[in-house]
Structure formats: C-alpha cells, structure tokens
Design a protein around this motif. Structure first.
Motif, PDB file in Angstrom:
ATOM      1  N   TYR A 174       0.847  -1.204   0.000  1.00  0.00           N
ATOM      2  CA  TYR A 174       0.000   0.000   0.000  1.00  0.00           C
ATOM      3  C   TYR A 174       0.882   1.255   0.000  1.00  0.00           C
ATOM      4  O   TYR A 174       0.672   2.192  -0.784  1.00  0.00           O
ATOM      5  N   HIS A 175       1.880   1.251   0.848  1.00  0.00           N
ATOM      6  CA  HIS A 175       2.808   2.362   1.014  1.00  0.00           C
ATOM      7  C   HIS A 175       3.502   2.698  -0.307  1.00  0.00           C
ATOM      8  O   HIS A 175       3.678   3.864  -0.672  1.00  0.00           O
ATOM      9  N   PHE A 176       3.892   1.692  -1.046  1.00  0.00           N
ATOM     10  CA  PHE A 176       4.659   1.895  -2.276  1.00  0.00           C
ATOM     11  C   PHE A 176       3.766   2.232  -3.470  1.00  0.00           C
ATOM     12  O   PHE A 176       4.135   3.052  -4.303  1.00  0.00           O
ATOM     13  N   PHE A 177       2.596   1.594  -3.529  1.00  0.00           N
ATOM     14  CA  PHE A 177       1.787   1.733  -4.745  1.00  0.00           C
ATOM     15  C   PHE A 177       0.566   2.642  -4.594  1.00  0.00           C
ATOM     16  O   PHE A 177       0.003   3.079  -5.589  1.00  0.00           O
ATOM     17  N   VAL A 178       0.131   2.890  -3.354  1.00  0.00           N
ATOM     18  CA  VAL A 178      -1.128   3.641  -3.204  1.00  0.00           C
ATOM     19  C   VAL A 178      -0.896   5.024  -2.601  1.00  0.00           C
ATOM     20  O   VAL A 178      -1.201   6.038  -3.238  1.00  0.00           O
ATOM     21  N   ALA A 179      -0.394   5.073  -1.386  1.00  0.00           N
ATOM     22  CA  ALA A 179      -0.207   6.386  -0.753  1.00  0.00           C
ATOM     23  C   ALA A 179       0.859   6.256   0.323  1.00  0.00           C
ATOM     24  O   ALA A 179       0.987   5.205   0.969  1.00  0.00           O
ATOM     25  N   ASP A 180       1.584   7.331   0.526  1.00  0.00           N
ATOM     26  CA  ASP A 180       2.669   7.295   1.499  1.00  0.00           C
ATOM     27  C   ASP A 180       2.158   7.056   2.911  1.00  0.00           C
ATOM     28  O   ASP A 180       1.219   7.715   3.370  1.00  0.00           O
ATOM     29  N   GLU A 181       2.803   6.112   3.586  1.00  0.00           N
ATOM     30  CA  GLU A 181       2.560   5.833   4.998  1.00  0.00           C
ATOM     31  C   GLU A 181       3.683   6.486   5.801  1.00  0.00           C
ATOM     32  O   GLU A 181       4.692   6.923   5.228  1.00  0.00           O
ATOM     33  N   PRO A 182       3.558   6.527   7.115  1.00  0.00           N
ATOM     34  CA  PRO A 182       4.694   7.010   7.905  1.00  0.00           C
ATOM     35  C   PRO A 182       5.885   6.049   7.766  1.00  0.00           C
ATOM     36  O   PRO A 182       5.720   4.932   7.288  1.00  0.00           O
TER      37      PRO A 182
ATOM     38  N   THR B 132       1.409   3.399  14.860  1.00  0.00           N
ATOM     39  CA  THR B 132       0.558   4.246  14.028  1.00  0.00           C
ATOM     40  C   THR B 132      -0.300   3.364  13.126  1.00  0.00           C
ATOM     41  O   THR B 132       0.249   2.560  12.367  1.00  0.00           O
ATOM     42  N   PRO B 133      -1.615   3.485  13.218  1.00  0.00           N
ATOM     43  CA  PRO B 133      -2.443   2.639  12.346  1.00  0.00           C
ATOM     44  C   PRO B 133      -2.276   3.029  10.884  1.00  0.00           C
ATOM     45  O   PRO B 133      -1.895   4.157  10.579  1.00  0.00           O
ATOM     46  N   PRO B 134      -2.552   2.090   9.977  1.00  0.00           N
ATOM     47  CA  PRO B 134      -2.458   2.412   8.547  1.00  0.00           C
ATOM     48  C   PRO B 134      -3.418   3.532   8.175  1.00  0.00           C
ATOM     49  O   PRO B 134      -4.458   3.724   8.813  1.00  0.00           O
ATOM     50  N   ARG B 135      -3.053   4.243   7.137  1.00  0.00           N
ATOM     51  CA  ARG B 135      -3.922   5.307   6.610  1.00  0.00           C
ATOM     52  C   ARG B 135      -5.274   4.736   6.200  1.00  0.00           C
ATOM     53  O   ARG B 135      -6.313   5.345   6.401  1.00  0.00           O
ATOM     54  N   ASP B 136      -5.262   3.540   5.620  1.00  0.00           N
ATOM     55  CA  ASP B 136      -6.499   2.912   5.158  1.00  0.00           C
ATOM     56  C   ASP B 136      -6.489   1.450   5.613  1.00  0.00           C
ATOM     57  O   ASP B 136      -6.101   0.554   4.855  1.00  0.00           O
ATOM     58  N   PRO B 137      -6.897   1.185   6.877  1.00  0.00           N
ATOM     59  CA  PRO B 137      -6.816  -0.193   7.405  1.00  0.00           C
ATOM     60  C   PRO B 137      -7.584  -1.200   6.561  1.00  0.00           C
ATOM     61  O   PRO B 137      -7.138  -2.337   6.400  1.00  0.00           O
ATOM     62  N   ALA B 138      -8.712  -0.781   6.000  1.00  0.00           N
ATOM     63  CA  ALA B 138      -9.516  -1.725   5.205  1.00  0.00           C
ATOM     64  C   ALA B 138      -8.758  -2.145   3.948  1.00  0.00           C
ATOM     65  O   ALA B 138      -8.798  -3.316   3.535  1.00  0.00           O
ATOM     66  N   ALA B 139      -8.048  -1.207   3.353  1.00  0.00           N
ATOM     67  CA  ALA B 139      -7.268  -1.539   2.147  1.00  0.00           C
ATOM     68  C   ALA B 139      -6.165  -2.537   2.493  1.00  0.00           C
ATOM     69  O   ALA B 139      -5.934  -3.507   1.752  1.00  0.00           O
ATOM     70  N   VAL B 140      -5.496  -2.304   3.607  1.00  0.00           N
ATOM     71  CA  VAL B 140      -4.432  -3.217   4.021  1.00  0.00           C
ATOM     72  C   VAL B 140      -5.012  -4.606   4.306  1.00  0.00           C
ATOM     73  O   VAL B 140      -4.422  -5.629   3.929  1.00  0.00           O
ATOM     74  N   GLU B 141      -6.171  -4.660   4.940  1.00  0.00           N
ATOM     75  CA  GLU B 141      -6.824  -5.958   5.189  1.00  0.00           C
ATOM     76  C   GLU B 141      -7.170  -6.649   3.875  1.00  0.00           C
ATOM     77  O   GLU B 141      -7.014  -7.869   3.735  1.00  0.00           O
ATOM     78  N   THR B 142      -7.660  -5.884   2.919  1.00  0.00           N
ATOM     79  CA  THR B 142      -8.005  -6.461   1.610  1.00  0.00           C
ATOM     80  C   THR B 142      -6.761  -7.078   0.957  1.00  0.00           C
ATOM     81  O   THR B 142      -6.800  -8.187   0.405  1.00  0.00           O
ATOM     82  N   LEU B 143      -5.652  -6.355   1.035  1.00  0.00           N
ATOM     83  CA  LEU B 143      -4.415  -6.865   0.432  1.00  0.00           C
ATOM     84  C   LEU B 143      -3.886  -8.079   1.199  1.00  0.00           C
ATOM     85  O   LEU B 143      -3.379  -9.034   0.601  1.00  0.00           O
ATOM     86  N   ALA B 144      -4.016  -8.038   2.513  1.00  0.00           N
ATOM     87  CA  ALA B 144      -3.580  -9.180   3.328  1.00  0.00           C
ATOM     88  C   ALA B 144      -4.409 -10.418   2.985  1.00  0.00           C
ATOM     89  O   ALA B 144      -3.888 -11.541   2.918  1.00  0.00           O
ATOM     90  N   GLN B 145      -5.710 -10.192   2.760  1.00  0.00           N
ATOM     91  CA  GLN B 145      -6.574 -11.326   2.383  1.00  0.00           C
ATOM     92  C   GLN B 145      -6.149 -11.889   1.021  1.00  0.00           C
ATOM     93  O   GLN B 145      -6.127 -13.108   0.816  1.00  0.00           O
TER      94      GLN B 145
END
Lengths: 468, 328
Positions: free
Chosen positions: A258-266, A274-287
């Motif tokens: 997500y950090h590399f392809f979607v939006a900068d994370e800390p 620090t929680p992800p900027r978009d936790p649902a997106a990270v969960e989707t990718l983890a799935q």
C-alpha cells in the motif's frame, strides 16, 4: 476516450510504471483499464535495450567491480523497458531487502540480487524469501556466512523477522535465536577467500569473482527448535514456511505494498504505533496474500483494480523516489535511444536527490514519502526536471514540442497551451494555483519551440510533477 | 588447425603496470604490446595505454582520460602502421589519435557525424600494408577507409553491417569485419564488395553471438572473439567450425608477484575452489559462468595474431591477455 479514462490510466502508469507519454497513455486507454493492468502484470513481450548493448559500451556494466555499474545498468532498464512494473516491483523489494555496496564491495553481486528480485518479485513471497536467504550479497551483507552451528550470528535471523517479513513486536528474542539456528550452514562458496577480498576491496589478480550460495550440512544445526510456538527440526525453508503463514507477515507486506503503490505511509519504524492510513485496504491486500498462496502478483491485481487505488484522494499522494523521478523524466525525453555516457551523469543526479541504487543508507532502506524532499534535494529535482524537459536536442522533448505546436501552436490560448503541456508530460493534473502561474507565464505569448520548451520546463517544476 | 594455451599476461590495475578493462591490444613487430584500457567511466583514473611484452616486461603507459590531444574518453581499439605508430579510436570523441611508438602524441583526425568521412562511434581499426586505415564506423553501420592522415578514401558495408566492431585486413587483402549486430563475420573485397559472411546467430559450434573481433591468417583461417558466447572459435576459410575454447588462464607473472606479496590473500586463495560446480541463475548464459570461474574468458573483446603464430585474446572483464599458439 474520456478525460476520466486517460487520467486514470496516467495514475496507473505513475504507480505501476514510471509515468507515460501522452501517446502511450492514449494507447493504453484504448485497450481499457483492466486490460492495461493485465498487460503490466504479464507483459507479453518484455524488452529493454539489452545487456549486450549496455555491456559493449559500458564495460563496468559487464564486470561490475565498483559501486556504480549495477545502478547505471538498472537505470537503463527503468528507462528503456516496455515492462515497467517489473522494474517497479524490483525497486520495491530493493527498498525492503535493502543491501548496499559499502559492505558487499562487489557490484555484480548486488546486480545479481536485483536480478533475483526481478525474476521472483511478482511471484510467491515464500519463494522470494527462500531466494533472499540464499542470495550471496545478502549472506555477506547480514553476516550469515558467519552464522555457525553452535556459534550463531543473529543478524540475518533478526532482520528476516523485523524488516523483511513480520515487523517489530510479532516475535520474541528466542524466536530470533531459533530462526538463526535454522539458517546455520547457509553460506557462500569459498567464504574465507571471498570475504577477505571484500574486506580489502581486492580485485586482484583478475577482477571480481562472482559468489555462489553454498549449503554446508556439516555446519548446519539440525537439532530441534521452537519457533513462533511450533516445534520441530526446522531448517531455513521450514522457518520461511512458518513466517509466511503469519497474519503479521500478511499485514506487514500488505502495508508495504500500500505504502509503495497507493499512498505514502509514515516511516516503517512508526508502524507498530501508528495505524495504517487505510486499514480496510491493508486488510483487503492481506486477504489477497492468503487467498493466492502468498502471491505478490495476485495482491497487485487486487490493488490496481480496487476502488481505494483508483480513488481521486490518493492521486499525487506519493512523492516520487529519485529513481522514479529520474527514470520517468528520461523516458519522456527519449535521450537513451542507445548507450550514452550521459547515463552516469543522470544516475549521479539521482544520488544528489538522495538515492544511490544498491547503496541504501542502512539495512532499513530509504525512508519514503515527504522525507525525499528537503531544500537541497528539491532544488536538485526541479533543476533536473527543468533542464531535461527543456532541452530541445532530446528527441522526446522535440516530439512533445512538435505535438503542442501542431495543435495550431501559434494561435494557442494560454489556457490551451497549459493543458497541452500537462498532457504531454503524462496527463498531469495541477492545483488551481499552479495552473494560474502556468497560465500567467503562457500569456507572455512566446509560441516558438523555445517558448514551448520553456513552458514544459515550468510545468515540470510544479509540485504535482514531483508526485505520483 | 588448432590453438593451444601458452600463458597469461596481465593484472587488474588502475595505474601503471597492469590493465583496467582492456578493450584491445596491438602487437608491434618488436613484440611490444599496446594495450588499450577503457577503465571505469565514473572516475578519470585508469584510462591509458599500457606498454609491455609477452615476458611481462613493463615499458610504461601513455594517454589519459580527457578530451585534449593524446587523451581518451571511450578508448576502443588500436592498430599500428608500417612505422610502428599507434592509432587508437575513441568511440565517444569520434576520432582517431596517433602516437609514435614510444607513446608521444603525434596527431588526431576524425569528425563526429554521419556524412562521408565522418565517424559516429569509431571502434575497430586496422591498417593495411600501404598504411591505409580502416575504421568500423559503428553507429553509421559501415566501414570507412582513410589515408594515414585521415583523408577519406572509401566507404563500404552500408546495408550489410549492424553496429560493426572489430576489423582486420587479411594477408589476402580482404577486409574482415566483426558484424556484431548480425552475429557474423562479414568479408569484403579491397574495393568494398561483400564477398562472404560466416556464422549464424546462436551458441552452437560455428555459431556466433555478438562477435567482437576477428583475426585471419595467411591461409584464410579465422579466429573469432565470440564475445557474447565468451569464447574464441576457429573457423576454416569457408566458415566451417574447427574448434572452440572458453579459455584457461593461469597466473601471470604480475599476478604471481601480487600473491607473493599479499600472503594472506594467497593463503586463502590456495584453500578456495576456483572452479566450483554451481547451479547458474541462467544456465544458458556463459557471461554468468565466466563471472564465477576465473580461468574462463570473460568479455573477450579482441583477438590478434602475430608473425609467430601466437593468438592474443584480450579480456576486458578479467584485465588480462590469454596467449595461445597455433599448431598444425
């Protein structure tokens, strides 16, 4: 085709590639978004300038004794490939599995590691981790050649868990020790001679000798181990199997993606707190990671076709890394239609912007996002962009200027010429205030090739052009 | 016809005695080697011509990095005229620099461009018995013939050649060109007519991959630096396969001297297996194998024959010359 379509394709190409010319964007848009994603993931005929040409004219890109040949060669690939996602995913893994010249002292081995990322980077994460553990540059970088039965060296084991797969907080110190035991005996051939040569930066008598992975059964601790709650006579591959099964691994890799392809994370060290900027997106990718059996390409297919990737609010939310920035500009200018000595100058300018390929600042790699920008690097970036896209001697610049001029150039309104410049530089969208400045400049009315090139220079100096 | 390995000359060195990414060697009639060192591009050290001989006697260097008279940026190939003067091409500067036999700069000629007599990426160079100079005009995909002062005489090969590299004038007077991009050796008559083409793309016997250089003996046998295959092949006058070698370098005198002084490295080296059996990342890539096995040719860019039937193979990536002897 609609403005929406071309802007979405341009967004995709900035993230999955290094941007695109207006002509390329139109061609991809005509194929359709989903077909373009598939072509990026599985290019039918991947090509670049080629090793033979690069090696013939740049001898150090063949022998690779020093710290520059490998990165220069890679930059050629980024500029000339028709399969840009292969290079982007390679850059992605290089940022995570960061390995550097100052300790390895062998350009060819660093280049070989990059080649390994290129081959396995879109496949199974398990395979990639096993290959990483066998990678000679990594074995020297993190001292696994010094990891012996009965006398472990924890460097590789620690980073495998902390930086390469699970992230801080998902394992114990005992897990690190047990993990390290499992990788005893994973070394390089002729380790004594090869590491001595590296320590002395010796290329005598006849240049560097490539290293190879060597499994020393007599130095491997085959005893029982307890790792992440599992017990067995684990070897390195068993450890990788267990790592890949972890939820923490899925989330860690998903957040990196997500950090590399979607939006900068800390920065990564802040992730545990620090929680992800978009936790649902990270969960989707983890799935997607689990659903596909740890397949990176499957994760990216989900990512590129998701609403969270296509959304307007993530566009220009990433600062381009110097490699992305330089390669993107050089693809636009078309300077490297053949091997040219200038490739070194371009690669050095990337260093002045803060990124020396194959020479990251530490094992943690480079910090991404806004940390790429400070007053010094920003000036370097703007100067570079301005100098390159304003040079009418470059075939790509000549084309862009011609394309703009052929749209009834002498009669163009200021607004129209601004739009055309934004289109030619890769369908860039800018803020109203930036647009206002560009229009004001265009109102000066110089529609000569030099005048149009000056407009391109100013357009490439906008904040949005620094971003992906 | 066969060639047998004799010895190796060389050592990786950025200054003085030794070579650094050597791209070609010219052999003088007195046996003096002029070894062109391309060196790194990122630093200005190492670019020079090393003078030595088959006994590893070192006679000094000349030339350096730069664009001034007597300097090089992308030094490429070398040839000698009847007076022993050394002609060296520069692919970057698009010119030929001429030095006297001791290395003093004499003159330069050549203009960058694609017009008649102009050069774009001059690489291979050869000089015939009348001191006419043939230059591979690489990016113009042709060979041009000049007087020794650089006056244009003849242009040929357009439409036949693709990024030509090494060029040689055979004892017969025909001009043989390493037709790099076409994976073949092209043979031209003295007037520039294509009269033969030898080799097809591939890695098999008699096939070529990006050949860099060719030498031809008095009987028309060809000795080819099959660069992309990291080997040397001998072809009969009709291009038929005769033999091939991947190289078998041994320690040169300079290398032995280095190891005598650096005892710790010599000890570690003595315990190492320098011919390991390994699973290559790309099993079909000889470049990969050569990077692992030190004795094999790695980037053989030049083959030259002398009057004694010795064949000199200059290897860029290994900074040395492997010398073979022709045997009947």
């Amino acid at each position: 085709m609609s403005d929406h379509d071309t802007k979405l394709i341009a967004h995709l190409m900035r993230r999955a590639g290094f941007g695109a010319t207006r002509g390329e964007i139109e061609a991809y848009a005509a194929k359709g978004y989903d077909a373009t994603v598939e072509e990026l993931l599985d290019p039918p005929d991947a090509r670049w300038m080629g090793d033979y040409l690069a090696r013939r004219f740049h001898h150090e890109q063949s022998g690779m004794m020093g710290p520059w040949g490998s990165g220069d060669n890679w930059l050629y690939r980024m500029i000339t490939t028709n399969a840009p996602l292969h290079e982007k995913i390679t850059l992605f893994w290089h940022g995570i599995f960061a390995t550097g010249y100052p300790k390895v002292i062998h350009g060819k081995m660093l280049s070989d590691q990059i080649r390994m990322f290129r081959r396995y980077g879109l496949g199974s994460f398990r395979t990639l981790l096993v290959e990483l553990a066998k990678d000679p540059a990594m074995i020297v970088w993190l001292d696994n050649y010094d990891n012996h039965k009965g006398a472990i060296n924890e460097n590789f084991g620690r980073e495998l868990l902390e930086l390469f797969s699970m992230g801080v907080g998902s394992y114990s110190e005992d897990d690190i020790k047990e993990c390290s035991r499992a990788f005893t005996g994973w070394t390089i051939g002729n380790a004594e001679y090869m590491t001595l040569r590296s320590e002395r930066d010796s290329d005598w008598p006849y240049g560097r000798i490539s290293w190879h992975f060597d499994y020393r059964a007599d130095d491997h601790d085959g005893g029982e181990k307890e790792f992440l709650g599992r017990r067995g006579r684990f070897d390195g591959e068993d450890i990788v199997d267990i790592i890949c099964e972890q939820e923490s691994t899925a989330r860690f890799i998903a957040r990196h993606v997500y950090h590399f392809f979607v939006a900068d994370e800390p920065p990564v060290p802040a992730w545990p707190y620090t929680p992800p900027r978009d936790p649902a997106a990270v969960e989707t990718l983890a799935q997607a990671y689990f659903d596909s059996g740890y397949n990176v390409k499957a994760m990216l297919r989900v990512l590129f076709t998701s609403d969270f990737f296509k959304a307007e609010n993530v566009r220009y939310e990433k600062v381009k890394s110097p490699a992305e920035f330089v390669a993107g500009i050089l693809r636009l200018t078309g300077e490297f239609d053949r091997p040219r000595r200038e490739i070194m100058d371009r690669a050095r300018q990337m260093v002045y912007m803060g990124q020396h390929l194959n020479n990251p600042p530490s094992v943690e790699g480079w910090r991404q996002g806004a940390e790429w920008l400070d007053t010094g690097t920003l000036v370097e970036r703007i100067n570079f962009a301005s100098e390159q896209v304003g040079d009418l001697n470059k075939p790509g610049v000549k084309n862009m200027v011609q394309n703009i001029a052929s749209s009834n150039g002498s009669q163009l309104s200021p607004e129209r010429i601004v739009n055309l410049c934004l289109e030619q530089l890769g369908e860039v969208s800018v803020s109203d205030s930036a647009r206002g400045i560009l229009v004001e400049f265009a109102e000066r009315g110089d529609r000569s090739p030099e005048g149009i090139a000056a407009m391109l220079r100013l357009t490439a100096s906008t904040d949005e052009f620094q971003r992906a | 016809m066969n060639i047998e390995y004799s010895l190796t000359v060389g050592l990786s060195a950025m200054e003085g005695r030794g070579f650094y990414y050597p791209s070609d060697t010219a052999i003088g009639r007195d046996g003096r080697f002029y070894v062109v060192n391309r060196s790194l591009e990122s630093v200005d050290r190492g670019v020079r011509v090393t003078m030595c001989d088959i006994q590893s006697e070192y006679y000094g260097i000349f030339g350096s990095y730069g664009e001034a008279d007597g300097q090089f940026v992308w030094a490429s190939c070398a040839a000698l005229d009847s007076a022993g003067r050394v002609y060296i091409t520069d692919e970057r500067l698009g010119r030929v620099s001429v030095f006297d036999p001791d290395g003093a700069f004499a003159r330069k000629w050549g203009t960058k461009g694609n017009g008649t007599g102009e050069l774009d990426g001059p690489s291979g160079i050869a000089i015939d018995a009348d001191d006419a100079v043939y230059v591979s005009d690489t990016y113009n995909n042709r060979v041009q013939k000049f007087t020794d002062g650089g006056d244009h005489l003849l242009t040929f090969g357009q439409g036949d050649l693709d990024l030509p590299w090494g060029v040689t004038v055979a004892p017969s007077g025909d001009v043989y060109v390493a037709d790099w991009g076409n994976d073949r050796i092209a043979r031209f008559s003295p007037t520039g007519q294509l009269v033969g083409a030898y080799g097809k793309p591939g890695r098999g016997d008699g096939q070529l991959t990006r050949p860099a250089s060719v030498a031809v003996d008095e009987d028309g046998w060809m000795y080819v630096a099959d660069w992309g295959n990291e080997r040397v092949q001998v072809l009969d006058p009709d291009g038929g396969f005769v033999m091939k070698t991947r190289g078998e370098a041994t320690l040169s005198k300079w290398a032995e001297n280095f190891l005598r002084i650096n005892v710790e490295e010599a000890d570690a080296r003595s315990r190492a297996n320098l011919e390991p059996k390994i699973d290559l990342f790309d099993p079909d890539d000889p470049h990969e194998e050569s990077s692992h096995v030190e004795k094999l040719f790695w980037s053989p860019m030049s083959v030259k024959l002398d009057d004694e039937g010795r064949l000199y193979v200059t290897e860029s990536n290994r900074h040395r010359i492997q010398i073979f002897q022709k045997t009947a």
